[in-house]
Design a protein around this motif. Sequence first.
Motif, PDB file in Angstrom:
ATOM      1  N   GLN A 122       0.733  -1.091   0.076  1.00  0.00           N
ATOM      2  CA  GLN A 122      -0.064  -0.065  -0.124  1.00  0.00           C
ATOM      3  C   GLN A 122       0.763   1.198  -0.075  1.00  0.00           C
ATOM      4  OE1 GLN A 122      -2.675  -0.842   3.327  1.00  0.00           O
ATOM      5  NE2 GLN A 122      -3.416  -2.581   2.608  1.00  0.00           N
ATOM      6  N   GLU A 123       1.783   1.127   0.893  1.00  0.00           N
ATOM      7  CA  GLU A 123       2.640   2.497   0.923  1.00  0.00           C
ATOM      8  C   GLU A 123       3.974   2.607   0.085  1.00  0.00           C
ATOM      9  OE1 GLU A 123       1.424   5.115   2.781  1.00  0.00           O
ATOM     10  OE2 GLU A 123      -0.054   3.777   3.426  1.00  0.00           O
ATOM     11  N   MET A 124       4.587   1.480  -0.199  1.00  0.00           N
ATOM     12  CA  MET A 124       5.691   1.389  -1.214  1.00  0.00           C
ATOM     13  C   MET A 124       5.349   0.949  -2.669  1.00  0.00           C
ATOM     14  SD  MET A 124       8.167  -0.554   1.503  1.00  0.00           S
ATOM     15  CE  MET A 124       9.749  -0.393   0.366  1.00  0.00           C
ATOM     16  N   HIS A 125       3.973   0.521  -2.900  1.00  0.00           N
ATOM     17  CA  HIS A 125       3.667   0.168  -4.074  1.00  0.00           C
ATOM     18  C   HIS A 125       4.499  -0.977  -4.760  1.00  0.00           C
ATOM     19  CE1 HIS A 125       0.907   3.670  -3.535  1.00  0.00           C
ATOM     20  NE2 HIS A 125       2.185   4.331  -3.344  1.00  0.00           N
ATOM     21  N   LEU A 126       4.831  -1.964  -3.971  1.00  0.00           N
ATOM     22  CA  LEU A 126       5.321  -3.161  -4.213  1.00  0.00           C
ATOM     23  C   LEU A 126       4.601  -4.164  -4.609  1.00  0.00           C
ATOM     24  CD1 LEU A 126       8.330  -3.188  -1.744  1.00  0.00           C
ATOM     25  CD2 LEU A 126       8.541  -2.452  -4.097  1.00  0.00           C
ATOM     26  N   THR A 127       4.785  -4.774  -5.785  1.00  0.00           N
ATOM     27  CA  THR A 127       3.838  -6.009  -6.183  1.00  0.00           C
ATOM     28  C   THR A 127       4.186  -7.352  -5.995  1.00  0.00           C
ATOM     29  OG1 THR A 127       4.649  -5.589  -8.533  1.00  0.00           O
ATOM     30  CG2 THR A 127       2.868  -4.439  -8.009  1.00  0.00           C
ATOM     31  N   ASN A 128       5.617  -7.589  -5.785  1.00  0.00           N
ATOM     32  CA  ASN A 128       6.158  -8.757  -5.532  1.00  0.00           C
ATOM     33  C   ASN A 128       7.304  -8.595  -4.313  1.00  0.00           C
ATOM     34  OD1 ASN A 128       6.697 -11.541  -6.120  1.00  0.00           O
ATOM     35  ND2 ASN A 128       8.468 -11.123  -6.926  1.00  0.00           N
ATOM     36  N   LEU A 129       6.766  -9.584  -3.295  1.00  0.00           N
ATOM     37  CA  LEU A 129       7.745  -9.614  -2.343  1.00  0.00           C
ATOM     38  C   LEU A 129       8.143 -10.760  -2.201  1.00  0.00           C
ATOM     39  CD1 LEU A 129       5.245  -7.373   0.021  1.00  0.00           C
ATOM     40  CD2 LEU A 129       7.480  -6.786  -0.800  1.00  0.00           C
ATOM     41  N   ILE A 130       9.246 -11.019  -1.543  1.00  0.00           N
ATOM     42  CA  ILE A 130       9.660 -12.582  -1.164  1.00  0.00           C
ATOM     43  C   ILE A 130       9.947 -12.636   0.204  1.00  0.00           C
ATOM     44  CG2 ILE A 130      10.784 -12.825  -3.414  1.00  0.00           C
ATOM     45  CD1 ILE A 130      13.624 -12.142  -2.195  1.00  0.00           C
ATOM     46  N   ALA A 131      10.177 -14.158   0.564  1.00  0.00           N
ATOM     47  CA  ALA A 131      10.538 -14.474   1.990  1.00  0.00           C
ATOM     48  C   ALA A 131      11.607 -15.474   1.683  1.00  0.00           C
ATOM     49  CB  ALA A 131       9.443 -14.821   2.990  1.00  0.00           C
ATOM     50  N   LEU A 132      12.627 -15.347   2.227  1.00  0.00           N
ATOM     51  CA  LEU A 132      13.755 -16.236   2.231  1.00  0.00           C
ATOM     52  C   LEU A 132      13.792 -17.203   3.363  1.00  0.00           C
ATOM     53  CD1 LEU A 132      16.522 -13.836   0.767  1.00  0.00           C
ATOM     54  CD2 LEU A 132      15.276 -15.377  -0.490  1.00  0.00           C
ATOM     55  N   ILE A 133      13.439 -18.204   3.435  1.00  0.00           N
ATOM     56  CA  ILE A 133      13.346 -19.341   4.672  1.00  0.00           C
ATOM     57  C   ILE A 133      14.279 -20.583   4.486  1.00  0.00           C
ATOM     58  CG2 ILE A 133      11.646 -20.265   6.072  1.00  0.00           C
ATOM     59  CD1 ILE A 133       9.524 -18.285   4.786  1.00  0.00           C
ATOM     60  N   GLN A 134      14.859 -21.060   5.329  1.00  0.00           N
ATOM     61  CA  GLN A 134      15.782 -22.139   5.232  1.00  0.00           C
ATOM     62  C   GLN A 134      14.673 -23.412   5.554  1.00  0.00           C
ATOM     63  OE1 GLN A 134      18.892 -21.899   7.922  1.00  0.00           O
ATOM     64  NE2 GLN A 134      19.839 -20.055   6.982  1.00  0.00           N
TER      65      GLN A 134
END
Length: 169
Positions: A122-134
């Motif tokens: 909503q605030e940064m207008h990012l459409t693809n986020l990731i999470a790096l998880i072992q």
Amino acid sequence: MFHLQTKRLRFRNYTNADFYFLKGLLQSKDMMRYIGDGQTRNDAEVEQFLSWIYTHYREDEHTGLKIIENRKTGEPMGHAGIVPQVMNGQKQFEIGYWVAKAYWGQGFATEAAEAMKDYAEQEMHLTNLIALIQPGNKASMRIAETIGMHLDKTEMLNGQEVHVFTTKA
């Protein structure tokens, strides 16, 4: 100035006064088990980590790890944030979330991760986020799935195998 809160949590930037809280996180074997190489950090490495956090603030006030505080008591409980990462030469933004062991199993990490995801969209207008998880971090994988992420692929990052969860359909 960064401002975000949820029903139970408030987020704020780190300051030098938070050194000992960060030290507690980075020197906890349980906390560090699935972070980086799994090793705890000495005092000099804690200082380097805090400096790394400040670098993100200088680049973009929206990014970097933010202290998670209990809204009622002001007590620090962990940190979460939108962290720039480079994967295969491409800049991406990771939702990072760590909650101190005393608060595990109470939904705080999920609440923090959801707030950061919403903030990024909503605030940064990012459409693809990731999470790096072992791969062994089942709790973190459940959190990613709970906030609407799914496993996209598995890659090597800095010598560690990581599952790459994404918000992208």
